[in-house]
Design an enzyme around this catalytic site. Sequence first.
Site, PDB file in Angstrom:
ATOM      1  N   ARG A  41     123.694 -89.071   3.045  1.00 35.68           N
ATOM      2  CA  ARG A  41     123.573 -90.440   3.571  1.00 35.68           C
ATOM      3  C   ARG A  41     122.360 -91.104   2.919  1.00 35.68           C
ATOM      4  O   ARG A  41     121.307 -90.470   2.756  1.00 35.68           O
ATOM      5  CB  ARG A  41     123.392 -90.438   5.097  1.00 35.68           C
ATOM      6  CG  ARG A  41     124.662 -90.143   5.881  1.00 35.68           C
ATOM      7  CD  ARG A  41     125.701 -91.271   5.809  1.00 35.68           C
ATOM      8  NE  ARG A  41     126.900 -90.955   6.567  1.00 35.68           N
ATOM      9  CZ  ARG A  41     128.022 -90.450   6.041  1.00 35.68           C
ATOM     10  NH1 ARG A  41     128.082 -90.187   4.744  1.00 35.68           N
ATOM     11  NH2 ARG A  41     129.073 -90.230   6.791  1.00 35.68           N
ATOM     12  N   GLU A  70     124.711 -99.962   1.722  1.00 32.07           N
ATOM     13  CA  GLU A  70     125.892 -99.915   0.856  1.00 32.07           C
ATOM     14  C   GLU A  70     126.654-101.217   1.079  1.00 32.07           C
ATOM     15  O   GLU A  70     126.831-101.609   2.239  1.00 32.07           O
ATOM     16  CB  GLU A  70     126.768 -98.709   1.208  1.00 32.07           C
ATOM     17  CG  GLU A  70     126.083 -97.406   0.828  1.00 32.07           C
ATOM     18  CD  GLU A  70     126.907 -96.143   1.134  1.00 32.07           C
ATOM     19  OE1 GLU A  70     128.083 -96.293   1.528  1.00 32.07           O
ATOM     20  OE2 GLU A  70     126.376 -95.053   0.995  1.00 32.07           O
ATOM     21  N   HIS A  80     129.840 -94.135  -3.154  1.00 30.26           N
ATOM     22  CA  HIS A  80     130.277 -93.332  -1.996  1.00 30.26           C
ATOM     23  C   HIS A  80     131.719 -92.827  -2.184  1.00 30.26           C
ATOM     24  O   HIS A  80     132.617 -93.201  -1.429  1.00 30.26           O
ATOM     25  CB  HIS A  80     130.166 -94.162  -0.702  1.00 30.26           C
ATOM     26  CG  HIS A  80     130.026 -93.305   0.522  1.00 30.26           C
ATOM     27  ND1 HIS A  80     129.232 -93.645   1.587  1.00 30.26           N
ATOM     28  CD2 HIS A  80     130.590 -92.113   0.862  1.00 30.26           C
ATOM     29  CE1 HIS A  80     129.301 -92.716   2.519  1.00 30.26           C
ATOM     30  NE2 HIS A  80     130.133 -91.768   2.092  1.00 30.26           N
TER      31      HIS A  80
HETATM   32  N1  LIG Z   1     129.356 -88.773  -0.002  1.00 23.26           N
HETATM   33  C1  LIG Z   1     130.395 -88.607   0.782  1.00 23.26           C
HETATM   34  O1  LIG Z   1     131.447 -89.206   0.579  1.00 23.26           O
HETATM   35  C2  LIG Z   1     130.313 -87.641   1.919  1.00 23.26           C
HETATM   36  C3  LIG Z   1     131.486 -86.932   2.274  1.00 23.26           C
HETATM   37  C4  LIG Z   1     131.390 -86.017   3.319  1.00 23.26           C
HETATM   38  C5  LIG Z   1     130.188 -85.818   3.994  1.00 23.26           C
HETATM   39  N2  LIG Z   1     129.098 -86.533   3.627  1.00 23.26           N
HETATM   40  C6  LIG Z   1     127.805 -86.288   4.341  1.00 23.26           C
HETATM   41  O2  LIG Z   1     127.492 -84.920   4.193  1.00 23.26           O
HETATM   42  C7  LIG Z   1     126.920 -84.441   5.412  1.00 23.26           C
HETATM   43  C8  LIG Z   1     127.115 -82.942   5.499  1.00 23.26           C
HETATM   44  O3  LIG Z   1     128.482 -82.617   5.727  1.00 23.26           O
HETATM   45  P1  LIG Z   1     128.891 -81.101   6.069  1.00 23.26           P
HETATM   46  O4  LIG Z   1     130.347 -81.096   6.365  1.00 23.26           O
HETATM   47  O5  LIG Z   1     128.351 -80.165   5.049  1.00 23.26           O
HETATM   48  O6  LIG Z   1     128.060 -80.923   7.441  1.00 23.26           O
HETATM   49  P2  LIG Z   1     127.530 -79.564   8.077  1.00 23.26           P
HETATM   50  O7  LIG Z   1     127.242 -79.907   9.501  1.00 23.26           O
HETATM   51  O8  LIG Z   1     128.451 -78.440   7.774  1.00 23.26           O
HETATM   52  O9  LIG Z   1     126.155 -79.306   7.291  1.00 23.26           O
HETATM   53  C9  LIG Z   1     124.983 -80.018   7.521  1.00 23.26           C
HETATM   54  C10 LIG Z   1     123.817 -79.056   7.415  1.00 23.26           C
HETATM   55  O10 LIG Z   1     122.597 -79.810   7.541  1.00 23.26           O
HETATM   56  C11 LIG Z   1     121.713 -79.034   8.311  1.00 23.26           C
HETATM   57  N3  LIG Z   1     120.671 -79.860   8.931  1.00 23.26           N
HETATM   58  C12 LIG Z   1     120.805 -80.741   9.954  1.00 23.26           C
HETATM   59  N4  LIG Z   1     119.583 -81.249  10.276  1.00 23.26           N
HETATM   60  C13 LIG Z   1     118.688 -80.680   9.436  1.00 23.26           C
HETATM   61  C14 LIG Z   1     117.300 -80.799   9.279  1.00 23.26           C
HETATM   62  N5  LIG Z   1     116.563 -81.586  10.083  1.00 23.26           N
HETATM   63  N6  LIG Z   1     116.698 -80.080   8.307  1.00 23.26           N
HETATM   64  C15 LIG Z   1     117.410 -79.253   7.517  1.00 23.26           C
HETATM   65  N7  LIG Z   1     118.751 -79.104   7.613  1.00 23.26           N
HETATM   66  C16 LIG Z   1     119.375 -79.805   8.571  1.00 23.26           C
HETATM   67  C17 LIG Z   1     122.598 -78.367   9.366  1.00 23.26           C
HETATM   68  O11 LIG Z   1     121.970 -77.242   9.941  1.00 23.26           O
HETATM   69  C18 LIG Z   1     123.809 -77.994   8.525  1.00 23.26           C
HETATM   70  O12 LIG Z   1     123.654 -76.721   7.950  1.00 23.26           O
HETATM   71  C19 LIG Z   1     127.666 -85.253   6.486  1.00 23.26           C
HETATM   72  O13 LIG Z   1     126.895 -85.360   7.669  1.00 23.26           O
HETATM   73  C20 LIG Z   1     127.877 -86.588   5.830  1.00 23.26           C
HETATM   74  O14 LIG Z   1     126.843 -87.468   6.180  1.00 23.26           O
HETATM   75  C21 LIG Z   1     129.130 -87.435   2.612  1.00 23.26           C
END
Ligand SMILES: NC(=O)c1ccc[n+]([C@@H]2O[C@H](COP(=O)([O-])OP(=O)(O)OC[C@H]3O[C@@H](n4cnc5c(N)ncnc54)[C@H](O)[C@@H]3O)[C@@H](O)[C@H]2O)c1
Length: 326
Positions: free
Chosen positions: A237, A266, A285
């Site tokens: 994000r 965005e 994105h």
């Molecule tokens: N660019 C895109 O089109 C796109 C697509 C999908 C997801 N995303 C983003 O990717 C993110 C991750 O997706 P995911 O499915 O891997 O989620 P997920 O929940 O499997 O992984 C997120 C990880 O971040 C860690 N985390 C949370 N807070 C933290 C902190 N303060 N310090 C360190 N680590 C922390 C969590 O423990 C977890 O391991 C989503 O939340 C979304 O915002 C972007």
Amino acid sequence: MKVFISKNIPSPGIEALEKSGFEVYINESSHRLPQPDLIEACQEVDFLLNVGQGKLDADFFEACKHLKGVALTSVGFDHVDLDAATTHGIPVSNTPDVLSDATADIAFLLMLNVSRKAFFRAMQVVNGAWADFEFTKELGTTIQGKTLGIYGLGRIGLSLARKAQAAYDMKIIYHNRSRNIEAERLVDATYVNFDQLLTQSDVLSVHSNLTEETQYRFNKDAFKRMKSSAIFVNTARGKIHHELDLIDALSTGEIWGAGLDVTDPEPMQPDNPLLKMSNTCVFPHIGSATLETRTQMALLAANNIIAAKNGNNMPQVVNVDVYKKA
Ligand SMILES: NC(=O)c1ccc[n+]([C@@H]2O[C@H](COP(=O)([O-])OP(=O)(O)OC[C@H]3O[C@@H](n4cnc5c(N)ncnc54)[C@H](O)[C@@H]3O)[C@@H](O)[C@H]2O)c1
């Protein structure tokens, strides 16, 4: 039962809803509906399948408290006021797992693209500025065997780690709120503290959720701690990095390059300095933007709505407390 889909989705998702007896209404325009229009469109329906990152805030849920469920087409839900949804008894679902590999591919693509200045080089060709073969100028850097630091080793971070280790023999370090033992069984990754992540990464890729804790986590102080040869990648994000601090860090050589799939706001404005640099690359994105992935996301969102219509819990519910209340 009626469902409103806030922007077009691949047809298998629509067909699944129709097959289960839904009357389906779709916003056919390619633009996101402003909130008043979305609220109006939801008045006569039972469910919303919300496409993209349009905010669903407390006002939305107050005005649409009759909804029986909202299915998102994203894994991130930072744009949704889940407390408000829960207060009104509305379950909200997301689309985890099905987009992990596609999004990790985009992180990988940014990492390679920036390391080889590929976007800048391609634009030279597009702009008729094909540079004469020059042995020492505008050189990229190799990522083979280097250290990839992952901030947030969840589903997407793990997918990237596996690709980078298998294809480029990269050493993986990561920082999470706590160790991810399950992921460590699948990939050779070492847990480090945040400062070690900053100081040891050759490429630092962000994959955490956006929360109060992660907002602007990559700021002036963080970029200062990074290697001057480091590449920063964010596909999670845009608010997780501080954009002005990132521009400063790149301009002053505190870090070497940056690749972004997410920005704040965005869309990014075309006069943004990040678009003028030779070692940056910005995508609009597109993490999940493959036909296969978007089809799976549409089906998963539809299946959550169908489950709710049939009186079952949404399998991918994110505000789990909504079911505890009932
Ligand atoms: N660019 C895109 O089109 C796109 C697509 C999908 C997801 N995303 C983003 O990717 C993110 C991750 O997706 P995911 O499915 O891997 O989620 P997920 O929940 O499997 O992984 C997120 C990880 O971040 C860690 N985390 C949370 N807070 C933290 C902190 N303060 N310090 C360190 N680590 C922390 C969590 O423990 C977890 O391991 C989503 O939340 C979304 O915002 C972007």
